[in-house]
Design an enzyme around this catalytic site. Structure first.
Site, mmCIF file in Angstrom:
data_model
loop_
_atom_site.group_PDB
_atom_site.id
_atom_site.type_symbol
_atom_site.label_atom_id
_atom_site.label_comp_id
_atom_site.label_asym_id
_atom_site.label_seq_id
_atom_site.Cartn_x
_atom_site.Cartn_y
_atom_site.Cartn_z
ATOM 1 N N SER A 289 77.468 57.429 36.965
ATOM 2 C CA SER A 289 77.568 57.850 35.752
ATOM 3 C C SER A 289 76.639 57.004 34.798
ATOM 4 O O SER A 289 76.116 56.166 35.077
ATOM 5 C CB SER A 289 79.054 57.624 35.342
ATOM 6 O OG SER A 289 79.088 57.206 33.832
ATOM 7 N N LYS A 290 76.163 57.592 33.702
ATOM 8 C CA LYS A 290 75.335 57.090 32.442
ATOM 9 C C LYS A 290 76.070 55.753 31.933
ATOM 10 O O LYS A 290 75.429 55.105 31.423
ATOM 11 C CB LYS A 290 75.256 58.069 31.500
ATOM 12 C CG LYS A 290 74.224 59.136 31.945
ATOM 13 C CD LYS A 290 73.627 60.031 30.856
ATOM 14 C CE LYS A 290 72.682 61.197 31.511
ATOM 15 N NZ LYS A 290 71.951 62.082 30.587
ATOM 16 N N ARG A 291 77.490 55.646 32.107
ATOM 17 C CA ARG A 291 77.982 54.736 31.611
ATOM 18 C C ARG A 291 77.900 53.588 32.280
ATOM 19 O O ARG A 291 78.247 52.533 32.161
ATOM 20 C CB ARG A 291 79.515 54.868 31.234
ATOM 21 C CG ARG A 291 79.811 55.939 30.283
ATOM 22 C CD ARG A 291 81.083 56.082 30.014
ATOM 23 N NE ARG A 291 81.852 56.995 31.296
ATOM 24 C CZ ARG A 291 81.262 58.523 31.095
ATOM 25 N NH1 ARG A 291 80.844 58.872 30.268
ATOM 26 N NH2 ARG A 291 81.741 59.093 32.214
ATOM 27 N N THR B 85 71.144 61.294 26.342
ATOM 28 C CA THR B 85 72.506 61.047 25.922
ATOM 29 C C THR B 85 72.994 59.652 26.739
ATOM 30 O O THR B 85 74.175 59.293 26.590
ATOM 31 C CB THR B 85 73.607 62.096 26.262
ATOM 32 O OG1 THR B 85 73.541 62.425 27.834
ATOM 33 C CG2 THR B 85 73.349 63.431 25.628
#
Ligand code: GLU
Length: 370
Positions: free
Chosen positions: A244-246, A14
């Site tokens: 975070s993946k962001r 994701t």
């Protein structure tokens, strides 16, 4: 005879893998190669709305770039039939029960408990519904979702990192295993896969300790012993927040694009938070010989920035107090000073320091463009 070790890394596709995720991948891989075992990549893509094939492909290429050899790749989205089979077994054995509350009703219950300062644990109102009532709900257009019935006991397991761990399931809501649209949620497919794939060691971040306490009961309900667990501290940024993946700057892809050396990333990422001096290791095999998950987690990763400073001192012979003092005045100045010192000490050190400084500060990018 000892068991053949099988570890797995199970990311959801994701987003991009970041330095925090790959710490888990690395610990699993190091554990496998140290024990002549196997390392599995399991793509946890049951959430079809948020998962993409592009991210899944990127994960494979990131791990390869880091030097991790994957023995087998599985995708959970291709295994739904297997999960159904186990699901039916558990329904038959009485471990799963249908629920009919809407999201609004659940939210309302939760808020009331919180207002009364009580733990927001699901009250099992659906557990003893009569067939009549269930049929009534269904005729009203409600769709059932399914929960796993926890024992309410304290589950104690041995953790490779934390020693004896106890998870009190009476403080947990019965976990939802299947949503009302029929989709499987994380816990049960994970347990089924760990059984089916013969996983012997589950190494993951400490944010999964409670899940492990719950999963222990799922293994038992399926007549299996749990694998050995190991929960390592999470890597955090300089503010103490998890990565975070962001945060694309600290993604493996981002680091690759900035020409960081994979072994510099691996060296730092596995030694951080330990008492082991950070070196430029030449191979993952070399790291596996000196660094196990237990050692990799002796110091809480919350101290990561401090440890990074300590390792910079070791690497470039600078003065930790000086950097720390400088950083208190100006991060930028501290970073340029580290880089200056690193440049004096040779190529390996530069590669490492470039990575370390980017861990300390996301704002380091400009300073690093030297
Ligand atoms: N997909 C889960 C995660 O990324 C896997 C956790 C596990 O290792 O079981 O957190």
């Amino acid at each position: 005879m000892t068991k053949n070790i099988i570890t797995r890394f199970a990311p959801s596709p994701t987003g991009l893998l970041h330095v925090g995720n790959i710490r888990t991948a690395l610990f699993n891989y190091l554990y496998a190669i140290k024990n002549n075992g196997k390392f599995i990549l399991r793509i946890d893509d049951t959430d079809s709305e948020r998962s993409t094939d592009e991210f899944a492909e990127q994960i494979v290429s990131d791990l390869k770039w880091l030097g991790i050899k994957i023995d087998k790749i599985y995708k959970q989205s291709e295994r739904i039939d297997i999960y159904r089979k186990y699901f039916n077994q558990l329904v038959e054995k009485g471990f799963l029960y249908e629920c009919f509350e809407t999201q609004e009703e659940l939210d309302y219950k939760r808020k009331r408990l919180v207002a009364r300062r009580m733990p927001p644990v699901y009250d099992r109102a659906s557990l003893n519904l009569s067939e009549e009532k269930k049929n009534q709900y269904i005729s009203e257009g409600r769709k059932p979702y399914w929960r796993f019935k926890l024992s309410g006991k304290k589950n104690i397991f041995h953790d490779l990192v934390r020693g004896e761990v106890s998870v009190d399931t009476s403080a947990q809501s019965d976990p939802v295993v299947v949503r009302e649209d029929g989709g499987f949620l994380y816990n049960l497919p994970s347990v089924i896969d760990d059984i089916e794939m013969g996983v012997t060691n589950i190494i993951r971040g400490e944010d999964h300790v409670t899940n492990s306490g719950i999963q222990v009961e799922m293994f038992t309900s399926l007549g299996k012993d749990s694998p050995v667990f190991g929960h390592h501290p999470l890597l955090v940024d300089e503010n103490g927040d998890p990565f975070s993946k962001r945060n694309a700057a600290l993604s493996v892809k981002g680091l690759k694009e900035k020409n960081f050396e994979p072994m510099a990333i691996n060296s730092l990422n596995t030694s951080i938070g330990t008492s082991i001096e950070i070196n430029s290791f030449q191979s993952l095999k070399e790291i596996s010989e000196i660094l196990g998950i237990a050692r990799g987690s002796t110091v809480r990763a919350r101290n990561v920035a401090r440890d990074v400073f300590a390792s910079i001192k070791n690497l470039v012979g600078g003065e930790i107090e000086e950097y720390t003092k400088l950083q208190a005045q100006s991060r930028e100045q501290a970073l340029s000073r580290m880089i200056e010192d690193a440049q004096k000490s040779g190529a390996d050190a530069i590669v490492n320091v470039r990575f370390m400084t980017s861990v300390i500060s996301q704002g380091a990018a400009e300073v690093l463009a030297y």
